[in-house]
Structures are given as structure tokens and as C-alpha cells.
Design an enzyme around this catalytic site. Sequence first.
Site, mmCIF file in Angstrom:
data_model
loop_
_atom_site.group_PDB
_atom_site.id
_atom_site.type_symbol
_atom_site.label_atom_id
_atom_site.label_comp_id
_atom_site.label_asym_id
_atom_site.label_seq_id
_atom_site.Cartn_x
_atom_site.Cartn_y
_atom_site.Cartn_z
ATOM 1 N N HIS A 30 18.936 -11.570 -9.110
ATOM 2 C CA HIS A 30 19.958 -10.849 -8.343
ATOM 3 C C HIS A 30 20.760 -9.879 -9.187
ATOM 4 C CE1 HIS A 30 23.141 -13.522 -9.865
ATOM 5 N NE2 HIS A 30 22.283 -14.496 -9.691
ATOM 6 N N GLU A 33 18.902 -6.585 -9.088
ATOM 7 C CA GLU A 33 18.598 -6.053 -7.755
ATOM 8 C C GLU A 33 19.817 -5.800 -6.884
ATOM 9 O OE1 GLU A 33 15.940 -9.005 -6.246
ATOM 10 O OE2 GLU A 33 14.390 -8.538 -7.702
ATOM 11 N N HIS A 34 20.916 -6.519 -7.123
ATOM 12 C CA HIS A 34 22.059 -6.431 -6.201
ATOM 13 C C HIS A 34 22.727 -5.058 -6.259
ATOM 14 C CE1 HIS A 34 25.165 -7.757 -3.563
ATOM 15 N NE2 HIS A 34 26.111 -7.699 -4.477
ATOM 16 N N PHE A 35 23.228 -4.679 -7.413
ATOM 17 C CA PHE A 35 23.765 -3.342 -7.635
ATOM 18 C C PHE A 35 23.127 -2.824 -8.916
ATOM 19 C CE2 PHE A 35 27.776 -4.806 -5.368
ATOM 20 C CZ PHE A 35 27.528 -4.063 -4.223
ATOM 21 N N VAL A 40 26.297 -7.731 -10.877
ATOM 22 C CA VAL A 40 27.274 -8.713 -10.400
ATOM 23 C C VAL A 40 26.540 -9.735 -9.540
ATOM 24 C CG1 VAL A 40 29.226 -7.114 -10.436
ATOM 25 C CG2 VAL A 40 27.913 -7.391 -8.332
#
Length: 163
Positions: A30, A33-35, A40
Site C-alpha cells: 500500500h 500504491e496508495h499515493f 502513507v
Amino acid sequence: MRWIWIDRFTNFESKKTATAVKSLSHAEDHFGEHFPGFPVMPAALILEGLAQTGGILVGESSNFQEKVVLAKVPNAKFYREAMPGEQLTYTTDVIDLRPEGSVVKGRVTSGDDLIAEAEIFFAYLDQSRSAQLFGDHNFVFSGELKYLLGLAQRAALGDGQKA
């Protein structure tokens, strides 16, 4: 992707309180991939770690005889992001234990910083209805989460504390 969002319990008092920790590593999917470019931990995963900590506390109160599901999060506040390299501490306190479900209040911290707070309602599924929907297997309380609780209980007994 891993679905367990706690690493271990550090405190467990039956029907009262539980504390668990999660060390955040850059290697977790994550973060990339998240931002992209700003790693974060997604708020939903922070909340899931808190729910897993509280869910085990609630499930243990009935010796894992009931199927416990997260029914509602009536209140959640996030104060800042959680970043790789931090260790999150999830603390949950039982507010109410009832035959139909339970309420816990939780806090997520990193060191002295408050990351999030939430109130979580867990419902107990009717055994006959849940068997129709999910089968007889207790999908939440068999496996890694229950194993983590067992480790905490053995450690507490080794320290002379009540598990």
C-alpha cells in the site's frame, strides 16, 4: 496482500482492554500504491488494525463462540498520516458488552502522537443465519489473529500477569 494489520498484542485484559502494535515497513504494497511519491498508510487500513484489535477483545469475551462482525463505525477521526518506519499502537477499551453486540473505543498512536480515534460497534451474528451465509467455519477467530492473542496471553502468564 496481507490482511492482518497488527503484528502482536502487547496488553490484553479480558472484557476490558487490548493493545496491539503494527510496525510500518516500506515493503508493504500500500505504500507504493496508495499515493505514489507520498507513502502513507491508507486510513481504512489504520481503522482495520483498530477493528482487529477490538474484534479479538470482543470475540474473546465469549470464548470465540460467536461470529463477530464490524457492524458500524459511528465516529472516527484521523489527525495525521501514518508513514513508513513508524510503529502504530492500537489501544481498544470495551465500552459495552451486550448479547447482541459490543462497543469499543479505540486510539491509534505513534509514540506520543495521536493518529486516530474511533468508536466501533461489533454485532454478533445469529449462528444459524451466519452458517447459511458463511458456513460453519469461524473465519475471523481461527488463524493468525487468534494465534497472536495466544502469544500475548502466554507472555502475560510468564510475567505473572493475568491474561
